[in-house]
Scaffold this motif. Structure first.
Motif, mmCIF file in Angstrom:
data_model
loop_
_atom_site.group_PDB
_atom_site.id
_atom_site.type_symbol
_atom_site.label_atom_id
_atom_site.label_comp_id
_atom_site.label_asym_id
_atom_site.label_seq_id
_atom_site.Cartn_x
_atom_site.Cartn_y
_atom_site.Cartn_z
ATOM 1 N N ASP A 254 134.937 8.079 95.790
ATOM 2 C CA ASP A 254 135.716 6.842 95.634
ATOM 3 C C ASP A 254 136.173 6.654 94.187
ATOM 4 O OD1 ASP A 254 135.278 6.387 98.315
ATOM 5 O OD2 ASP A 254 133.602 5.000 97.995
ATOM 6 N N THR A 255 135.284 6.972 93.242
ATOM 7 C CA THR A 255 135.623 6.789 91.829
ATOM 8 C C THR A 255 136.713 7.765 91.394
ATOM 9 O OG1 THR A 255 133.327 6.113 91.425
ATOM 10 C CG2 THR A 255 134.662 6.640 89.504
ATOM 11 N N ILE A 259 140.257 6.546 89.861
ATOM 12 C CA ILE A 259 140.759 6.996 88.558
ATOM 13 C C ILE A 259 142.132 7.635 88.721
ATOM 14 C CG2 ILE A 259 140.383 8.665 86.695
ATOM 15 C CD1 ILE A 259 137.372 8.265 87.114
ATOM 16 N N ASN A 260 142.297 8.443 89.749
ATOM 17 C CA ASN A 260 143.559 9.146 89.956
ATOM 18 C C ASN A 260 144.714 8.195 90.224
ATOM 19 O OD1 ASN A 260 145.098 11.622 90.347
ATOM 20 N ND2 ASN A 260 145.181 11.039 92.506
ATOM 21 N N SER A 261 144.425 7.080 90.859
ATOM 22 C CA SER A 261 145.495 6.137 91.215
ATOM 23 C C SER A 261 145.786 5.114 90.130
ATOM 24 C CB SER A 261 145.129 5.404 92.513
ATOM 25 O OG SER A 261 143.941 4.654 92.339
ATOM 26 N N GLU A 287 140.746 17.015 101.354
ATOM 27 C CA GLU A 287 141.470 16.354 102.441
ATOM 28 C C GLU A 287 142.401 15.286 101.887
ATOM 29 O OE1 GLU A 287 138.520 14.877 105.093
ATOM 30 O OE2 GLU A 287 137.882 16.861 105.783
ATOM 31 N N HIS A 288 141.916 14.520 100.900
ATOM 32 C CA HIS A 288 142.773 13.516 100.246
ATOM 33 C C HIS A 288 143.895 14.197 99.452
ATOM 34 C CE1 HIS A 288 140.501 9.820 101.117
ATOM 35 N NE2 HIS A 288 139.407 10.552 101.001
ATOM 36 N N LYS A 298 153.285 11.548 93.022
ATOM 37 C CA LYS A 298 153.235 12.113 91.686
ATOM 38 C C LYS A 298 151.806 12.425 91.246
ATOM 39 C CE LYS A 298 157.488 9.874 90.077
ATOM 40 N NZ LYS A 298 158.083 8.961 89.063
ATOM 41 N N ASN A 299 150.868 11.564 91.630
ATOM 42 C CA ASN A 299 149.484 11.739 91.166
ATOM 43 C C ASN A 299 148.710 12.706 92.068
ATOM 44 O OD1 ASN A 299 149.685 9.890 93.262
ATOM 45 N ND2 ASN A 299 147.935 8.677 92.574
ATOM 46 N N LYS A 300 149.145 13.980 92.067
ATOM 47 C CA LYS A 300 148.478 14.998 92.875
ATOM 48 C C LYS A 300 147.262 15.541 92.127
ATOM 49 C CE LYS A 300 152.484 16.994 93.341
ATOM 50 N NZ LYS A 300 153.603 17.916 93.685
ATOM 51 N N ILE A 301 146.279 16.027 92.889
ATOM 52 C CA ILE A 301 145.036 16.503 92.284
ATOM 53 C C ILE A 301 144.698 17.900 92.788
ATOM 54 C CG2 ILE A 301 144.013 14.244 91.816
ATOM 55 C CD1 ILE A 301 142.548 14.394 94.462
#
Length: 686
Positions: A254-255, A259-261, A287-288, A298-301
């Motif tokens: 979740d954290t 942070i990513n968003s 999966e996310h 844009k905020n891909k990980i």
């Protein structure tokens, strides 16, 4: 300050071709190789910007005047990469040996230094030696793991090939670290020209100085010196939870997503306790990540795991830069806490726990215990976020809980099984273990337990001396003495091929993948039944590896059967190396052709201290110590009728003491094969 004129060496086309032939590299690796060499000038500029550069002359002066230099500097200040180069530039004779606690650190540091010096790894200038992968030549700078250095001391007790030895990351206080500190103290007394650098990020330097100065001659009273290097740490904001997290694995996921968003660009490093938790978090986050890819946000990980059992080529992926528009997320165990600096980390997530081994000298077993981290470890984890710019550390526990943490983690020497330690010291000619100068003396009960087990394994005699050749041969194997005893006995039982496979499977934490959804969990359990047998987990592992080999090591086979492909490839590598060692020691490679009784009997010859029986109360109890144990839910024996007698490989403590990696045996085998350890008695109840 004197300015150094660095002259990078560029490779000729023939040299590049020779390098590619030796390493069997791909075209991409060849391009990277040449590219890095032509960027040597850039790397030299970066060298001069490191905090340690200002202390170059101080380091060389102190090593001229003192035999031991205790160097305290934060991870990332450049001590691991620059000191060996300073010594080479100062034309110190012989080899420079740099000892790291983990192989990923040794390999990555060797690559970095080779790039900076404009040469290639495993050449005449820079090389590395780790378990099952060692350089064959004698490079000027040699990075190695602690176990490799210990085995070199066996062959060359005075380390005559080296002029300087550097023990890095001493604050981790592993078993090998304490052994090497004690051995180096003895070696330094014999070789006055040898120099030792003890480097660490967080260590009590004065205690180490007293350790090396104690027992010295009056003329050599101040044989050691301390040098502190100012780091390049940026400010790190520490954030705590208001309420304790119900599940730190889910809270970590979740954290990361939060942070990513919501946070500015910067890579994320999250700490968990073990491989299973890391793989679980990585699976959920991927999966996310796939959803973000599909939605073209844009905020891909990019999610990367990091733990000790991961193959080193997979571990090295965390050091690579990701594509534009991606944020790198590394889910790691405490392997990423020290030793290496991962570039680009701005955000750190600390779960607040660590998995440590604790030895029970009554049952002669190690228990893997998940326990709170120490304050020193928590601060070290937080420091990972301040390497490139202002960072943040998210601690998944309350501030009050942090205040209750212990100041430091107990050294591994005082909480571990010392069987392998005693075996190694005996092989080095140290007859009286109690008089050996340990930095942190282990409990006498643990030493006594280790000697008892080695005697029961027929490795030492009644006087405590190694039995030739078995004792010396077992000391050469970098595996638990219980397993090496099984391997040396396997030829007599005609099942050495199967034993090689089983021992190799035990060198990885888990060969199974664990799905997160209910339907997939049920499906994975059904697929696993294709390999399960009533004899237990170890024979099941044998079936899995045999099927993996028959599939020609197919990745699709692993995916279909919920088996960890990376772990199986690692098993294949370990087995190949163990097989070579077995041939060197004239262990006949024989297959029992499916005779499982021969395999189980062979396992008894080494695992007999880990015997348990089914008590009439419905729980298992150890034969020695009478400790209550339970079958681990992951075991194949968990859902079938409980056998009367079994052997276990390890004990894991969570809500209960669970046995893992089980084998069903007959109690008569204990009396037949190890009568010196077990005997039958009659108990009368009045």
């Amino acid at each position: 300050m004197q300015t150094i004129d660095f002259k990078p060496r560029f490779l000729k086309p023939t040299e590049t071709s020779s390098y590619l032939d030796r390493r069997e590299s791909s075209l991409v690796e060849a391009t990277d190789f040449v590219y890095n060499r032509f960027n040597s000038q850039t790397l030299q500029v970066q060298r001069q910007k490191l905090p340690i550069f200002n202390n170059r002359r101080d380091i060389l002066y102190l090593l001229e005047k003192h035999q031991v230099l205790v160097l305290v500097g934060e991870t990332g200040c450049g001590k691991s990469t620059q000191i060996p180069q300073y010594l080479i530039e100062a034309e110190w004779p012989a080899q420079i040996g740099v000892c790291e606690p983990r192989k990923v650190a040794a390999i990555s540091l060797a690559n970095r230094v080779a790039d900076e010096m404009g040469t290639f790894v495993q050449g005449d200038t820079v090389g590395y030696a780790v378990r099952f992968d060692a350089c064959t030549n004698q490079p000027k700078i040699k990075y190695m793991t602690e176990g490799i250095l210990l085995r070199e001391i066996m062959g060359d007790p005075l380390l005559k090939n080296y002029s300087v030895i550097m023990l890095d990351e001493v604050h981790e206080r592993t078993l090998y670290t304490d052994i090497l500190l004690g051995l180096m103290k003895k070696i330094l007394k014999k070789r006055r020209e040898l120099r030792l650098v003890v480097a660490s990020a967080t260590v009590d330097a004065e205690e180490l100085q007293k350790f090396f100065d104690s027992g010295s001659d009056q003329k050599k009273k101040h044989n050691s010196a301390i040098l502190s290097i100012r780091g390049r740490q940026y400010a790190v904001d520490i954030l705590y939870l208001k309420e304790p997290a119900p599940c730190y694995v889910q809270s970590t996921v979740d954290t990361v997503l939060k942070i990513n968003s919501s946070e500015a660009p910067g890579d994320i490093l999250a700490f968990l306790t073990g491989q299973e938790e890391v793989d679980r978090a990585v699976r959920i986050l991927r999966e996310h990540a796939s959803i973000l890819e599909q939605e073209k946000k844009k905020n891909k990980i990019e999610i990367l795991p990091m733990y000790g059992a991961l193959p080193h080529y997979e571990q090295l992926k965390v050091f690579r830069h990701v594509s534009d528009g991606y944020r790198k997320v590394i889910i790691a165990t405490n392997v990423a806490e020290t030793s290496v600096t991962i570039p680009g980390i701005v955000y750190v997530i600390d779960c607040g726990f660590v998995k440590l081994k604790w030895f029970n000298n009554e049952t002669h077993t190690d228990s893997l215990v998940v326990m709170p981290v120490s304050k020193a470890s928590a601060n070290q984890r937080a420091g990972r976020a301040g390497r490139v710019k202002h960072g943040k550390c998210y601690r998944l526990y309350t501030e009050d809980e942090f205040a209750k943490l212990a100041d430091s983690t107990p050294p591994e020497m005082v909480r571990s099984n010392l069987t392998y330690v005693v075996l190694q010291l005996k092989a080095l000619g140290i007859s009286n273990i109690l008089q050996f100068d340990f930095p942190s003396p282990p409990p006498v009960k643990n030493l006594k337990s280790a000697v008892e087990i080695l005697y029961a394994l027929n490795t030492i005699d009644i006087k405590g001396e190694l039995i030739n050749p078995l004792g010396f041969n077992m000391a050469e194997f970098a595996i638990d003495p219980l397993y090496s005893k099984i391997l040396f006995s396997s030829g007599d039982f005609g099942c050495s091929e199967e034993i090689l496979t089983i021992i190799s499977m035990l060198q990885v934490e888990s060969v199974f993948t664990k799905p997160s959804t209910g339907n997939m969990i049920a499906k994975s359990r059904i697929q696993r039944r294709n390999f399960e047998v009533a004899e237990g987990d170890l024979i099941t592992y044998l079936n899995i590896y045999s099927a993996f080999v028959k599939s020609e090591m197919d990745k699709g086979f692993c995916h279909k059967n919920f088996i960890n492909y990376k772990a199986m490839k690692r098993v294949a590598d370990v087995r190949s190396n163990l097989q070579k060692m077995a041939l060197n020691y004239n262990i006949p490679l024989i297959s029992c052709q499916g005779n499982t009784e021969a395999i189980c009997k062979c396992l008894v010859t080494g695992l007999f201290p880990n015997a348990a029986y089914l008590h009439y109360s419905g729980v298992y109890k150890t034969v020695r110590g009478n400790i209550e144990l339970y079958i681990h839910p992951d075991s194949v024996l968990y859902t079938i009728e409980q056998p009367q007698w079994l052997l276990f490989c390890e004990v894991v403590q969570t809500t209960k003491l669970f046995m893992r990696d089980l084998t069903v045996i007959n109690s008569d085998w204990l009396l037949e094969l190890v009568p010196h350890f077990y005997h039958k008695t009659t108990c009368y109840n009045y």
